[in-house]
Design an enzyme around this catalytic site. Structure first.
Site, PDB file in Angstrom:
ATOM      1  N   LYS A  40       0.721  -1.222   0.097  1.00 13.46           N
ATOM      2  CA  LYS A  40      -0.086  -0.262   0.067  1.00 13.46           C
ATOM      3  C   LYS A  40       0.854   1.259   0.054  1.00 13.46           C
ATOM      4  CE  LYS A  40      -3.997  -1.713   2.019  1.00 13.46           C
ATOM      5  NZ  LYS A  40      -5.373  -1.458   3.168  1.00 13.46           N
TER       6      LYS A  40
ATOM      7  N   ASP B  27     -10.009   2.858   2.413  1.00 13.88           N
ATOM      8  CA  ASP B  27      -9.927   2.334   3.756  1.00 13.88           C
ATOM      9  C   ASP B  27     -10.572   3.047   4.659  1.00 13.88           C
ATOM     10  OD1 ASP B  27      -8.759  -0.126   3.181  1.00 13.88           O
ATOM     11  OD2 ASP B  27      -6.771   0.609   3.461  1.00 13.88           O
TER      12      ASP B  27
END
Ligand code: NAP
Length: 452
Positions: A231, A267
């Site tokens: 990420k 997220d």
């Protein structure tokens, strides 16, 4: 092959646009109003005059049945087709619905400039129809195409959209390990409902292989998701980073637009969208976060952006909690941000509205759990308690919180919502999030339950 179905107000250009798109795409074209007229052997005007609107609507539904049984057609519909939910359901079943959003004001203007004074009396009607039907068009649509005044431009936009929806698009999730990932099960049904033939896989990519993967993705993928350990490392390999993802220093969604790669993070938004579904907003609330890793950072920064009044970050490593608190403080102009150690949980719990476990403590397959859950008793009665873990459902942490009467949410809603928000980026359209969430939750975890 799916149909392409055009909806919108009378005069928005559905028929002209549909015919042009069908020709360029090499597809058949079907005009629903023309089909009604052929079957009734009289004009729609006559049907209205002689038999009334209800009779017309019944004939229209019959025509919808015939049209929906076709495949690979461009279908232009009558403006009122969305007034009957069964029409929408039939058309959505075999087709992708595109709402040609041309505002009534613009349609009326064109009618005037075209020198058609006999339409004068109908202008008011057009605005009435827009007021009544806009939300129906929007809810029925898979896609909304904003139509400008320039018809050629709209034709080009519609053709481009249809090409994109009808060509097979490949997506995947990358990570290491990746075998456990539920992403294909979550993304495939949604992407396939909104395109002709999307395929979403999972692919193990080791740390050292990331740059090669990104190079290939530029040529062969419409987009991809990333999980551990990629990420953060992805950021310098992409062309543009969304400001929220840049502040977080983490990307979980990459969209390929003509060979250029755009990075986003869904997220934090996924967590708070799931919470919003349960009627909880972070605005003006005090948040207590356990953990200072990647997930905690996504939640803390989004909470700051959404107007939390206080964010407390506790970790086993005071330095890591402090580092995240500093980042959240920078992102939050109004929130008070504090850092501390897990041992202080009981002290802070008393002043908490939303408690979030963002550690792997209690996760299936890990030996570690919370040493004591005593701090839960210090929470105010109404505090919401969340665990980002979704296996098991529920964790011991959430089970205890529920026993104490707190509203609880486990990690599954966040998992699904972050994926749905990624799909919105992939598809370039807004999804009916709650509806898609409920379907996915049922498909993925029927029989287990945790969230309330
Ligand atoms: P991460 O970056 O590795 O961070 C984990 C955090 O938990 C760190 O603060 C870490 O502290 C702490 N921690 C780990 N083991 C611990 C232990 N035994 N005792 C105390 N603290 C411990 O992981 P992450 O990506 O943030 O993920 C955290 C949790 O969220 C995981 O359970 C993950 O599955 C879940 N998650 C769920 C979703 C969802 O969609 N539902 C999305 C992302 C993550 P140190 O830094 O000191 O090790």
């Amino acid at each position: 092959m799916k149909n392409i179905v055009l909806t919108g107000l009378p005069g928005c250009g559905k028929t002209t646009l549909g015919r042009a798109a069908a020709k360029k795409l090499g597809m058949g074209f079907l005009d629903l109003d023309a089909l009604v007229e052929t079957r009734a052997e009289k004009s729609i005007k006559k049907i209205f005059e002689e038999d009334g609107e209800e009779a017309f609507r019944c004939q229209e539904t019959e025509a919808v049945r015939i049209a929906a049984a076709q495949s690979g057609m461009v279908i232009s519909t009558g403006g009122g087709v969305v007034e009957r939910p069964e029409n929408t359901a039939l058309l959505r079943h075999s087709g992708l619905l595109i709402f040609i959003d041309r505002p009534a004001a613009q349609i009326a203007e064109n009618i005037r400039t075209a020198g058609r004074p006999m339409m004068e009396g109908k202008k008011e009607k057009l605005f009435e129809l827009e007021a009544r039907r806009r939300s129906l068009y929007e809810e029925a649509a898979h896609y909304i195409l904003h139509s400008g005044k320039n018809r050629r431009e709209t034709e080009k936009k519609l053709y481009g959209l249809c090409r994109r929806l009808l060509s097979p698009a490949r997506y995947c999730v990358i990570g290491d390990p990746i075998g456990h990932s539920l992403s294909p099960e979550i993304h495939n049904p949604v992407l396939r409902r909104y395109t002709e033939a999307a395929v979403y896989d999972k692919k193990r990519v080791e740390r050292g292989q990331l740059a090669d993967f990104v190079r290939e993705a530029r040529r062969g993928l419409a987009g991809f998701n990333a999980t551990m350990p990629h990420k953060e490392a992805l950021i310098p390999l992409l062309d543009e980073i969304d400001p929220g993802a840049a502040a977080l220093g983490s990307v979980n969604t990459v969209v390929n637009r003509g060979g250029k790669l755009y990075g986003y993070s869904t997220d934090g938004a996924g967590f708070f969208s799931a919470l919003a579904d349960r009627g909880v907003s972070p605005q003006g609330k005090r948040l207590l976060l356990l953990g200072a890793g990647g997930a905690a950072a996504a939640v803390a920064l989004k909470a700051a952006e959404l107007g939390a009044s206080e964010i407390v970050i506790l970790a086993r490593d005071a330095g890591k909690a402090q580092a995240l608190a500093d980042r959240a403080r920078y992102a939050a102009f109004s929130a008070g941000v504090k850092a501390g150690l897990f041992e202080e949980a009981e002290t802070y719990a008393a002043d908490t509205d939303i408690l979030v476990n963002a550690t792997p403590l209690g996760m299936e397959g890990t030996a570690a759990g919370f040493e004591s859950l005593g701090f839960l008793q210090a929470l105010p009665e109404t505090a919401a308690v969340c665990d980002l873990i979704y296996k098991p459902r529920p964790t011991a942490f959430l089970r205890r919180a529920a026993e104490l009467g707190h509203p609880v949410m486990d990690g599954l809603p966040m998992l699904i919502y972050q994926a749905l928000l990624a799909d919105e980026y992939y598809l370039g359209t807004k999804l009916p999030l709650k509806k898609e969430y409920l379907e996915l939750e049922k498909a993925l975890f029927s029989g287990t339950q945790a969230d309330g």
